[in-house]
Motif scaffolding. Structure first.
Motif, PDB file in Angstrom:
ATOM      1  N   GLN A  13     -10.862  -2.873 -12.310  1.00  0.00           N
ATOM      2  CA  GLN A  13     -11.787  -2.326 -11.325  1.00  0.00           C
ATOM      3  C   GLN A  13     -11.084  -2.274  -9.967  1.00  0.00           C
ATOM      4  O   GLN A  13     -10.112  -2.996  -9.740  1.00  0.00           O
ATOM      5  N   SER A  14     -11.580  -1.436  -9.087  1.00  0.00           N
ATOM      6  CA  SER A  14     -10.995  -1.342  -7.752  1.00  0.00           C
ATOM      7  C   SER A  14     -12.094  -1.160  -6.723  1.00  0.00           C
ATOM      8  O   SER A  14     -13.208  -0.729  -7.035  1.00  0.00           O
ATOM      9  N   CYS A  15     -11.787  -1.516  -5.496  1.00  0.00           N
ATOM     10  CA  CYS A  15     -12.707  -1.300  -4.385  1.00  0.00           C
ATOM     11  C   CYS A  15     -11.902  -0.882  -3.161  1.00  0.00           C
ATOM     12  O   CYS A  15     -10.714  -1.206  -3.041  1.00  0.00           O
ATOM     13  N   THR A  16     -12.535  -0.169  -2.270  1.00  0.00           N
ATOM     14  CA  THR A  16     -11.885   0.330  -1.067  1.00  0.00           C
ATOM     15  C   THR A  16     -12.059  -0.658   0.070  1.00  0.00           C
ATOM     16  O   THR A  16     -13.154  -1.186   0.291  1.00  0.00           O
ATOM     17  N   LEU A  17     -10.968  -0.916   0.783  1.00  0.00           N
ATOM     18  CA  LEU A  17     -10.992  -1.755   1.973  1.00  0.00           C
ATOM     19  C   LEU A  17     -10.706  -0.870   3.175  1.00  0.00           C
ATOM     20  O   LEU A  17      -9.680  -0.197   3.216  1.00  0.00           O
ATOM     21  N   GLU A  18     -11.588  -0.861   4.130  1.00  0.00           N
ATOM     22  CA  GLU A  18     -11.370  -0.090   5.345  1.00  0.00           C
ATOM     23  C   GLU A  18     -11.129  -1.036   6.510  1.00  0.00           C
ATOM     24  O   GLU A  18     -11.906  -1.971   6.726  1.00  0.00           O
ATOM     25  N   ARG A  28      -7.350   3.005   5.121  1.00  0.00           N
ATOM     26  CA  ARG A  28      -7.942   2.712   3.823  1.00  0.00           C
ATOM     27  C   ARG A  28      -6.911   2.104   2.893  1.00  0.00           C
ATOM     28  O   ARG A  28      -5.824   2.655   2.704  1.00  0.00           O
ATOM     29  N   ALA A  29      -7.244   0.949   2.327  1.00  0.00           N
ATOM     30  CA  ALA A  29      -6.440   0.313   1.297  1.00  0.00           C
ATOM     31  C   ALA A  29      -7.320   0.152   0.063  1.00  0.00           C
ATOM     32  O   ALA A  29      -8.543   0.294   0.138  1.00  0.00           O
ATOM     33  N   THR A  30      -6.704  -0.122  -1.080  1.00  0.00           N
ATOM     34  CA  THR A  30      -7.469  -0.274  -2.323  1.00  0.00           C
ATOM     35  C   THR A  30      -7.072  -1.571  -3.006  1.00  0.00           C
ATOM     36  O   THR A  30      -5.892  -1.803  -3.283  1.00  0.00           O
ATOM     37  N   LEU A  31      -8.074  -2.398  -3.276  1.00  0.00           N
ATOM     38  CA  LEU A  31      -7.858  -3.660  -3.992  1.00  0.00           C
ATOM     39  C   LEU A  31      -8.213  -3.446  -5.459  1.00  0.00           C
ATOM     40  O   LEU A  31      -9.302  -2.948  -5.780  1.00  0.00           O
ATOM     41  N   VAL A  32      -7.294  -3.804  -6.342  1.00  0.00           N
ATOM     42  CA  VAL A  32      -7.471  -3.660  -7.786  1.00  0.00           C
ATOM     43  C   VAL A  32      -7.559  -5.046  -8.398  1.00  0.00           C
ATOM     44  O   VAL A  32      -6.814  -5.954  -8.002  1.00  0.00           O
ATOM     45  N   ARG A  33      -8.459  -5.227  -9.352  1.00  0.00           N
ATOM     46  CA  ARG A  33      -8.524  -6.509 -10.051  1.00  0.00           C
ATOM     47  C   ARG A  33      -8.515  -6.284 -11.556  1.00  0.00           C
ATOM     48  O   ARG A  33      -8.941  -5.231 -12.051  1.00  0.00           O
ATOM     49  N   TYR A  34      -8.033  -7.301 -12.271  1.00  0.00           N
ATOM     50  CA  TYR A  34      -7.962  -7.251 -13.732  1.00  0.00           C
ATOM     51  C   TYR A  34      -9.033  -8.159 -14.296  1.00  0.00           C
ATOM     52  O   TYR A  34      -9.075  -9.347 -13.990  1.00  0.00           O
ATOM     53  N   ARG A  35      -9.899  -7.597 -15.123  1.00  0.00           N
ATOM     54  CA  ARG A  35     -10.954  -8.351 -15.780  1.00  0.00           C
ATOM     55  C   ARG A  35     -10.940  -7.994 -17.255  1.00  0.00           C
ATOM     56  O   ARG A  35     -11.622  -7.080 -17.702  1.00  0.00           O
ATOM     57  N   HIS A  92      -2.321   0.843   2.729  1.00  0.00           N
ATOM     58  CA  HIS A  92      -2.673   2.142   3.307  1.00  0.00           C
ATOM     59  C   HIS A  92      -1.453   3.067   3.330  1.00  0.00           C
ATOM     60  O   HIS A  92      -0.320   2.632   3.429  1.00  0.00           O
ATOM     61  N   ASN A  93      -1.751   4.359   3.208  1.00  0.00           N
ATOM     62  CA  ASN A  93      -0.720   5.403   3.120  1.00  0.00           C
ATOM     63  C   ASN A  93       0.132   5.276   1.864  1.00  0.00           C
ATOM     64  O   ASN A  93       1.277   5.739   1.837  1.00  0.00           O
ATOM     65  N   HIS A  94      -0.423   4.642   0.836  1.00  0.00           N
ATOM     66  CA  HIS A  94       0.269   4.510  -0.443  1.00  0.00           C
ATOM     67  C   HIS A  94      -0.714   4.745  -1.595  1.00  0.00           C
ATOM     68  O   HIS A  94      -1.911   4.497  -1.470  1.00  0.00           O
ATOM     69  N   GLY A  95      -0.164   5.169  -2.719  1.00  0.00           N
ATOM     70  CA  GLY A  95      -0.851   5.136  -3.991  1.00  0.00           C
ATOM     71  C   GLY A  95      -2.247   5.707  -4.013  1.00  0.00           C
ATOM     72  O   GLY A  95      -2.482   6.885  -3.707  1.00  0.00           O
ATOM     73  N   ARG A  96      -3.202   4.877  -4.379  1.00  0.00           N
ATOM     74  CA  ARG A  96      -4.595   5.295  -4.530  1.00  0.00           C
ATOM     75  C   ARG A  96      -5.206   5.779  -3.216  1.00  0.00           C
ATOM     76  O   ARG A  96      -6.297   6.358  -3.241  1.00  0.00           O
ATOM     77  N   ASN A  97      -4.551   5.524  -2.108  1.00  0.00           N
ATOM     78  CA  ASN A  97      -5.089   5.897  -0.802  1.00  0.00           C
ATOM     79  C   ASN A  97      -4.504   7.194  -0.249  1.00  0.00           C
ATOM     80  O   ASN A  97      -4.904   7.627   0.834  1.00  0.00           O
ATOM     81  N   LEU A  98      -3.560   7.789  -0.946  1.00  0.00           N
ATOM     82  CA  LEU A  98      -2.912   8.986  -0.437  1.00  0.00           C
ATOM     83  C   LEU A  98      -3.882  10.162  -0.424  1.00  0.00           C
ATOM     84  O   LEU A  98      -4.612  10.393  -1.384  1.00  0.00           O
ATOM     85  N   GLU A  99      -3.873  10.882   0.663  1.00  0.00           N
ATOM     86  CA  GLU A  99      -4.655  12.097   0.800  1.00  0.00           C
ATOM     87  C   GLU A  99      -3.736  13.203   1.293  1.00  0.00           C
ATOM     88  O   GLU A  99      -2.577  12.952   1.655  1.00  0.00           O
ATOM     89  N   ALA A 100      -4.257  14.410   1.311  1.00  0.00           N
ATOM     90  CA  ALA A 100      -3.423  15.572   1.661  1.00  0.00           C
ATOM     91  C   ALA A 100      -2.781  15.436   3.025  1.00  0.00           C
ATOM     92  O   ALA A 100      -1.646  15.883   3.238  1.00  0.00           O
ATOM     93  N   ASP A 101      -3.482  14.791   3.959  1.00  0.00           N
ATOM     94  CA  ASP A 101      -2.940  14.666   5.311  1.00  0.00           C
ATOM     95  C   ASP A 101      -2.285  13.313   5.570  1.00  0.00           C
ATOM     96  O   ASP A 101      -1.987  12.970   6.707  1.00  0.00           O
ATOM     97  N   ASP A 112       1.244  -4.371  10.631  1.00  0.00           N
ATOM     98  CA  ASP A 112       0.050  -3.539  10.522  1.00  0.00           C
ATOM     99  C   ASP A 112      -0.635  -3.697   9.164  1.00  0.00           C
ATOM    100  O   ASP A 112      -1.800  -3.309   9.011  1.00  0.00           O
ATOM    101  N   TYR A 113       0.080  -4.239   8.184  1.00  0.00           N
ATOM    102  CA  TYR A 113      -0.533  -4.486   6.879  1.00  0.00           C
ATOM    103  C   TYR A 113      -1.366  -5.775   6.863  1.00  0.00           C
ATOM    104  O   TYR A 113      -2.097  -6.023   5.901  1.00  0.00           O
ATOM    105  N   ASP A 114      -1.232  -6.594   7.892  1.00  0.00           N
ATOM    106  CA  ASP A 114      -1.871  -7.909   7.879  1.00  0.00           C
ATOM    107  C   ASP A 114      -3.373  -7.833   7.668  1.00  0.00           C
ATOM    108  O   ASP A 114      -3.948  -8.619   6.907  1.00  0.00           O
ATOM    109  N   THR A 115      -4.031  -6.899   8.351  1.00  0.00           N
ATOM    110  CA  THR A 115      -5.488  -6.840   8.292  1.00  0.00           C
ATOM    111  C   THR A 115      -5.978  -6.581   6.878  1.00  0.00           C
ATOM    112  O   THR A 115      -6.929  -7.215   6.402  1.00  0.00           O
ATOM    113  N   GLU A 116      -5.341  -5.649   6.166  1.00  0.00           N
ATOM    114  CA  GLU A 116      -5.797  -5.358   4.803  1.00  0.00           C
ATOM    115  C   GLU A 116      -5.423  -6.475   3.831  1.00  0.00           C
ATOM    116  O   GLU A 116      -6.189  -6.769   2.897  1.00  0.00           O
TER     117      GLU A 116
END
Length: 345
Positions: A13-18, A28-35, A92-101, A112-116
Motif C-alpha cells: 500500500q502507499s500514501c501521499t505525503l505533502e 509530494r513524496a510517497t510512502l510505501v509499506r509492505y503488508r 519528491h521529484n522521483h518515482g511515484r511522484n513524477l509529473e509532466a512538469d 530538503d529531504y528531511d521534512t518528508e
C-alpha cells in the motif's frame, strides 16, 4: 492520511505525503509499506526462508537512489521474515511522484529531504508497537545512502541503525577531484542552479538490471528512466557539499552497515564485467569513506555485486542477504546477551 493499493501489487500500500517548501509551494513524496497477505516465499538463490523473529521487532525505512524509485519486492519480503515492518519512501521529484512538469531528481540541498523523511518516520512510529522493543533502521541506496547518512547526523537518536547499500559518499578518484568540481559548479549554481550540464549518458547500470536488457528486474520506465535524470548544477553542488561533510567525518554513534561491490567497472563502452561489478561508483573510494561515518561501522564487500548489491545475480544477492541477516542478529536482535561488566569473569 489514507493508504491505497500500490503499483507493486496486493501486498503493498502507499500514501501521499505533502510537505511545504520554504517558498510555500507543496512537495509530494510517497510512502510505501509492505503488508503480506500470504506465507513467506524463499529468497532467490538459496531455496529456503530465513528464520522469522517474533513480530514487533521494529521497522525499516528504505530510501532509493537518484533517478530511481522503490520496486524491490524481495527486499521487503526479506525484512518481513526478520520480523520488521518494511517501508520505502519515494522522495519528491522521483518515482511515484513524477509529473509532466517535474524537474526529475532535482534538489538544491540534500537537507530538503528531511521534512518528508521526518513525516514518514512519524507515521511509522505511530503505527508501530509502541513498546520498548520498537526500533527503526534507516536504509539507503546510492544517493539515498548519502541522504540517509547526512540525515542521521542531523537527527541523532531518531533511528537506531543505519544500513547503506553502495552509498555515494565520494566522487571518483579522490577529494581533490571533488574540490575541483566544486570550484567549477559553485558560480554556476548561484546564477543558474537548474542549468543542465552536458555530460555523456551511460545506461550501463540500467542495462545490467532491467529485464529488457541484461538483467532480471521489471522496471517501470515512467518511474525509473533508462538514462539518469539530467545533471543540474544546483543538484551537483548539493551532492558535492554532502561528500565534503562525509569526508570531515559524521561521528555517528549508532551501528552502521555498509555494502559495496567487490569491484568497479567504469568506462564509456559496455563491458561484460559490468554484469558482476559496480558500474557507477569507485568502490575502493566508497569503502574508505565509509570509515568516516561513525564509531561502529561494518563494511561488507560483495563479490559479483552490482551497484545495488540486492539487485545482483541470485547467488550474489543471496550472499548479501545472508550477511545482512547475520548483522541483524548481531546488532538488531533484542535478545542479545548482556555485556559483561568490568571485572566480571
Amino acid at each position: 492520511m489514507e493508504w491505497s493499493s500500490d503499483i507493486l501489487g496486493a501486498d503493498f500500500q502507499s500514501c501521499t505525503l505533502e510537505t511545504q517548501e520554504p517558498g510555500g509551494s507543496l512537495r509530494r513524496a510517497t510512502l510505501v509499506r509492505y503488508r503480506p497477505a500470504g506465507p513467506a516465499t524463499p529468497l532467490a538463490g538459496n531455496g529456503r526462508n530465513h528464520e522469522r523473529h517474533d513480530a514487533g521487532q521494529g521497522a525499516v525505512l528504505f530510501l532509493h537512489g537518484w533517478s530511481d524509485y522503490f520496486f524491490n519486492v524481495e527486499l521487503a519480503q526479506f525484512w518481513a521474515r526478520q520480523g520488521y515492518d518494511f517501508y520505502a519512501l519515494d522522495m519528491h521529484n522521483h518515482g511515484r511522484n513524477l509529473e509532466a512538469d517535474s524537474i526529475g531528481g532535482y534538489v538544491a540541498d540534500l537537507a530538503d529531504y528531511d521534512t518528508e523523511i521526518n513525516s514518514a518516520l512519524r507515521i511509522i512510529r505511530a503505527v508501530g508497537s509502541g513498546g520498548s522493543r520498537e526500533s527503526v533502521a534507516l536504509m539507503g541506496h546510492s544517493t539515498g545512502g548519502l541522504v540517509a547518512a547526512l540525515w542521521a547526523q542531523r537527527h541523532r537518536g531518531v533511528v537506531q541503525y543505519l544500513i547503506l547499500d553502495s552509498p555515494w559518499l565520494e566522487m571518483h578518484g579522490s577529494s581533490i577531484g571533488r574540490r575541483a568540481a566544486q570550484a567549477m559548479v559553485a558560480p554556476l549554481a548561484r546564477l543558474r542552479p537548474e542549468m543542465v550540464l552536458r555530460l555523456p549518458e551511460r545506461g550501463f547500470y540500467y542495462r545490467s538490471i532491467s529485464v529488457t536488457a541484461e538483467g532480471e528486474w521489471q522496471l517501470d520506465e515512467r518511474y525509473r528512466p533508462p538514462f539518469a535524470f539530467p545533471v543540474r548544477v544546483g543538484w551537483l553542488k548539493a551532492v558535492l557539499a554532502g561528500h565534503g561533510q562525509v569526508a570531515r567525518g559524521l561521528g555517528l554513534d549508532i551501528p552502521v552497515l555498509v555494502f559495496i561491490s567487490g569491484a568497479s567497472a567504469n568506462g564509456m563502452v559496455w563491458q561484460e564485467s559490468m554484469r558482476r561489478s559496480d558500474a557507477v561508483l569507485d568502490v575502493d573510494v566508497i569503502g574508505a569513506r565509509a570509515m568516516t561515518l561513525g564509531r561502529s561501522v561494518t563494511l561488507e564487500r560483495i563479490d559479483g555485486g552490482l551497484h545495488d548489491v540486492f539487485l545482483s545475480a541470485p547467488d550474489v544477492r543471496a550472499d548479501a542477504y545472508a550477511r545482512l541477516a547475520r548483522w541483524i542478529k548481531g546488532y538488531m536482535s533484542d535478545d542479545l546477551p548482556q555485556a559483561v561488566e568490568s571485572g566480571d569473569e
